[in-house]
Motif scaffolding. Structure first.
Motif, short mmCIF file in Angstrom:
data_model
loop_
_atom_site.label_atom_id
_atom_site.label_comp_id
_atom_site.label_asym_id
_atom_site.label_seq_id
_atom_site.Cartn_x
_atom_site.Cartn_y
_atom_site.Cartn_z
N VAL A 96 0.84 -1.20 0.00
CA VAL A 96 0.00 0.00 0.00
C VAL A 96 0.88 1.25 0.00
N ASP A 102 -4.32 0.10 -3.73
CA ASP A 102 -5.03 1.26 -3.19
C ASP A 102 -5.46 1.00 -1.76
N VAL A 103 -5.85 -0.25 -1.51
CA VAL A 103 -6.40 -0.64 -0.21
C VAL A 103 -5.88 -2.02 0.15
N SER A 121 -8.76 3.59 7.44
CA SER A 121 -10.14 4.05 7.54
C SER A 121 -10.58 3.94 8.99
N ILE A 225 -4.76 2.40 3.66
CA ILE A 225 -4.65 3.17 2.43
C ILE A 225 -3.35 3.97 2.45
N ASN A 229 -3.68 10.02 1.48
CA ASN A 229 -4.79 9.98 0.52
C ASN A 229 -6.09 10.31 1.26
N LEU A 232 -9.60 9.26 -0.49
CA LEU A 232 -10.00 7.86 -0.39
C LEU A 232 -10.42 7.51 1.03
N LYS A 233 -9.71 8.03 2.01
CA LYS A 233 -10.08 7.79 3.41
C LYS A 233 -11.47 8.36 3.70
#
Length: 270
Positions: A96, A102-103, A121, A225, A229, A232-233
């Motif tokens: 990552v 990405d995840v 997250s 992540i 970012n 995205l989070k």
């Protein structure tokens, strides 16, 4: 000379404007900062029952697979746009951080040490860490003294065992399956893993028991992540909040982890 200088400056300014325009267009086409716009590249492990594993037909299944597909749909992706790749647990977070995925998910606990290299997250799993063993004389952490105890390399259990099981020999394994084989063969006396994951091995190996359970609510699992970012989070956090409020998380948890206690903060109307 002056004309040439003005021309050079004009070219530099034009290049800067063009670069800014390209960057703006790129951000617009890829608002979540993904490796490949329009696709979510995901890393996980292949033997992490009941969270993420490969079934007899070669498909990824499990609680985290179903749950992430629901979150991805909420974020505007269909199932075909989620690309899942199996990797050893220890390689997930570096992959990552280096931009391969990405995840990443594999019931990965959020710890201060891990937050140095990746972001997470909001949490979506919290439970217990347990000792699985055929030796019923092992009932307390003190009973682990002088024993060979297995852990999944890079896991929360590894860090906890290194700190708290000082009188045990800690044996590190690349996968759950390898550790359980060693446990059944007698190479180690116990395997330290998450409680929910251990339940499925108990069904396969009735000689094994879960004899020690230690709370791990201080390090809930989250989706890893790339550091920084923010978009995205934010998208994942929003989707997680919605799924929990609508009871999707609860339904999938009951499907894959029947009978296992659920944290109240993850249930609807909380």
């Amino acid at each position: 000379m002056i004309h040439a200088l003005k021309k050079a400056i004009g070219l530099i300014v034009s290049a800067a404007i063009f670069s800014a325009a390209v960057s703006a267009a790129g951000a617009e086409d890829n608002p979540l900062g993904l490796i490949e716009p329009g696709k979510l590249h995901v890393g996980t492990i292949s033997d992490g029952r009941p969270y993420s594993f490969i079934d007899g037909e070669g498909n990824f299944v499990g609680f985290e697979i179903d749950y992430f597909n629901d979150l991805a749909k909420r974020m505007g992706f269909d199932e075909g746009q989620v690309v899942v790749t199996a990797q050893d647990f220890t390689a997930l977070l570096p992959s990552v951080a280096n931009g391969r995925f990405d995840v990443a998910f594999a019931a990965i606990g959020t710890t201060p040490e891990r937050l140095k290299t990746v972001d997470f997250s909001t949490g979506y799993l919290a439970g217990f860490m347990s000792i699985m063993t055929p030796d019923e004389s092992i009932q307390t952490p003190k009973d682990l003294a002088g024993k060979r105890i297995g852990v999944l390399q890079g896991s929360i259990q590894e860090a906890y065992a290194a700190k708290n099981f000082k009188n045990s020999e800690i044996v590190r394994f690349p996968s759950n399956n390898a550790a359980v084989v060693a446990l059944v063969n007698g190479s180690i006396s116990g395997y330290f893993l998450d409680y929910e994951g251990g339940l499925l091995f108990l069904k396969q190996y009735p000689q094994l028991k879960m004899t020690i359970n230690i709370s791990s609510f201080d390090a809930p699992a989250g989706f890893a992540i790339k550091k920084g970012n923010v978009a995205l989070k934010a998208a994942l956090d929003k989707a997680i909040k919605e799924s929990m409020a609508e009871g999707v998380w609860q339904r999938l948890y009951e499907k894959w982890l029947p009978g296992v206690p659920m944290p109240e903060q993850y249930l609807p109307n909380r």
